[in-house]
Design a protein around this motif. Structure first.
Motif, PDB file in Angstrom:
ATOM      1  N   UNK A 180       7.043   3.218  -4.897  1.00 41.28           N
ATOM      2  CA  UNK A 180       6.827   4.689  -5.129  1.00 41.28           C
ATOM      3  C   UNK A 180       5.115   4.941  -5.389  1.00 41.28           C
ATOM      4  N   UNK A 181       4.756   3.859  -6.311  1.00 42.71           N
ATOM      5  CA  UNK A 181       3.388   3.902  -6.370  1.00 42.71           C
ATOM      6  C   UNK A 181       2.451   3.578  -5.456  1.00 42.71           C
ATOM      7  N   UNK A 182       2.990   2.660  -4.541  1.00 42.33           N
ATOM      8  CA  UNK A 182       2.191   2.375  -3.142  1.00 42.33           C
ATOM      9  C   UNK A 182       2.207   3.581  -2.325  1.00 42.33           C
ATOM     10  N   UNK A 183       3.213   4.204  -2.146  1.00 43.61           N
ATOM     11  CA  UNK A 183       3.236   5.100  -1.317  1.00 43.61           C
ATOM     12  C   UNK A 183       2.434   6.372  -1.753  1.00 43.61           C
ATOM     13  N   UNK A 184       2.731   6.540  -3.156  1.00 38.85           N
ATOM     14  CA  UNK A 184       1.622   7.689  -3.782  1.00 38.85           C
ATOM     15  C   UNK A 184      -0.097   7.408  -3.483  1.00 38.85           C
ATOM     16  N   UNK A 185      -0.308   6.171  -3.353  1.00 41.32           N
ATOM     17  CA  UNK A 185      -1.555   5.678  -3.376  1.00 41.32           C
ATOM     18  C   UNK A 185      -2.123   5.630  -1.697  1.00 41.32           C
ATOM     19  N   UNK A 186      -0.948   5.647  -0.908  1.00 44.08           N
ATOM     20  CA  UNK A 186      -1.188   5.603   0.419  1.00 44.08           C
ATOM     21  C   UNK A 186      -1.499   6.982   1.244  1.00 44.08           C
ATOM     22  N   UNK A 187      -0.780   7.920   0.403  1.00 42.43           N
ATOM     23  CA  UNK A 187      -1.015   9.400   0.785  1.00 42.43           C
ATOM     24  C   UNK A 187      -2.354   9.966   0.334  1.00 42.43           C
ATOM     25  N   UNK A 188      -3.107   9.185  -0.328  1.00 43.61           N
ATOM     26  CA  UNK A 188      -4.447   9.619  -0.484  1.00 43.61           C
ATOM     27  C   UNK A 188      -5.503   9.162   0.497  1.00 43.61           C
ATOM     28  N   UNK A 189      -5.000   8.238   1.362  1.00 41.09           N
ATOM     29  CA  UNK A 189      -6.056   7.677   2.312  1.00 41.09           C
ATOM     30  C   UNK A 189      -5.698   8.203   3.720  1.00 41.09           C
ATOM     31  N   UNK A 190      -6.807   8.460   4.347  1.00 44.55           N
ATOM     32  CA  UNK A 190      -6.868   8.904   5.744  1.00 44.55           C
ATOM     33  C   UNK A 190      -6.548   7.547   6.496  1.00 44.55           C
ATOM     34  N   UNK A 191      -5.819   7.790   7.692  1.00 41.47           N
ATOM     35  CA  UNK A 191      -5.640   6.786   8.666  1.00 41.47           C
ATOM     36  C   UNK A 191      -4.159   6.186   8.662  1.00 41.47           C
ATOM     37  N   UNK A 192      -4.053   5.074   9.425  1.00 43.70           N
ATOM     38  CA  UNK A 192      -2.708   4.203   9.621  1.00 43.70           C
ATOM     39  C   UNK A 192      -2.334   3.357   8.275  1.00 43.70           C
ATOM     40  N   UNK A 193      -2.096   3.753   7.294  1.00 42.15           N
ATOM     41  CA  UNK A 193      -1.687   2.938   6.158  1.00 42.15           C
ATOM     42  C   UNK A 193      -0.324   2.807   5.976  1.00 42.15           C
ATOM     43  N   UNK A 194       0.046   1.663   5.828  1.00 42.33           N
ATOM     44  CA  UNK A 194       1.651   1.394   5.564  1.00 42.33           C
ATOM     45  C   UNK A 194       1.885   0.667   4.371  1.00 42.33           C
ATOM     46  N   UNK A 195       3.111   1.149   3.787  1.00 38.60           N
ATOM     47  CA  UNK A 195       3.128   0.344   2.447  1.00 38.60           C
ATOM     48  C   UNK A 195       4.387  -0.587   2.632  1.00 38.60           C
ATOM     49  N   UNK A 196       4.097  -1.549   1.873  1.00 39.19           N
ATOM     50  CA  UNK A 196       5.361  -2.869   1.796  1.00 39.19           C
ATOM     51  C   UNK A 196       5.509  -3.022   0.329  1.00 39.19           C
ATOM     52  N   UNK A 197       6.819  -3.401   0.107  1.00 37.24           N
ATOM     53  CA  UNK A 197       6.858  -3.835  -1.418  1.00 37.24           C
ATOM     54  C   UNK A 197       6.909  -5.110  -1.480  1.00 37.24           C
TER      55      UNK A 197
END
Length: 216
Positions: A20-37
């Protein structure tokens, strides 16, 4: 760091113990950012992350950034047990992640690895009376980063087709130091990003800071 790379057309995989924290951080970044546990201390987690990342067929850049400071006991009070958790993250975590992603890195035309180290792990910096690090005492964290520096050097020797370097990002304001650092994470990330996006003729097996190469 992810912001700069995503802005330059990179697909960025952001590893996070807390999804969840990773997804929150990724939402603040423009571009193709994917989150993996990803928990770098657990083989199962690292292997699962590598399998998910591997769906793209290759990895061009690996940045090993996970790190903890530990409990920082006084030198004479430090025991072997004080090293376990810190070495598990700062050193063995790098080995786990690098080992798992090496097959994907080999598929890259120009594979790069950047290991985030510290001036506290440099013999040269610790021996310089003009540097803040020379006034600090402690065993666990500095030893973990010195070991990481040697790990970087040995990987670079063994993998001559890669560019593998370590970075001292400087005294950065993060949770590691209760946000008392003198530079922001974005400022310190600039050197890491520069090496991550280095040209194919760049140097390998070295330690860098914002000024360029520095002695181990």
């Amino acid at each position: 760091m992810g912001t700069v790379q995503a802005a330059r057309g990179c697909t960025v995989w952001l590893g996070s113990r807390d999804l969840a924290a990773g997804l929150s951080a990724a939402a603040e970044i423009d571009g193709d950012v994917r989150v993996v546990e990803l928990d770098v201390t657990k083989d199962v987690s690292v292997m699962a992350a590598a399998e998910e990342i591997g769906s793209g067929g290759r990895v061009d850049i690996l940045i090993n950034n996970a790190g903890i400071g530990g409990s920082r006991p006084a030198v004479e009070a430090t025991t072997a047990d004080d090293f376990a958790d810190v070495l598990d993250v700062n050193l063995l975590g790098v080995v786990r992640v690098t080992h798992s992603l090496l097959p994907l890195l080999h598929n890259s035309v120009h594979p790069r690895i950047v290991n985030v180290s510290s001036g506290r792990g440099s013999f040269a910096i610790n021996s310089d009376p003009e540097r803040m690090e020379s006034q600090l005492q402690g065993l666990v964290y500095p030893v973990s980063k010195t070991a990481l520096n040697m790990l970087t050097y040995q990987y670079a020797r063994a993998l001559p087709n890669f560019h593998i370097n370590a970075v001292d990002p400087g005294f950065t304001a993060t949770a590691l130091n209760n946000h008392t650092g003198t530079s922001t994470a974005a400022q310190s990330a600039q050197t890491i990003v520069r090496l991550a996006l280095a040209s194919p003729d760049g140097r390998t097996g070295l330690l860098f800071d914002a000024t360029g190469t520095i002695d181990w």
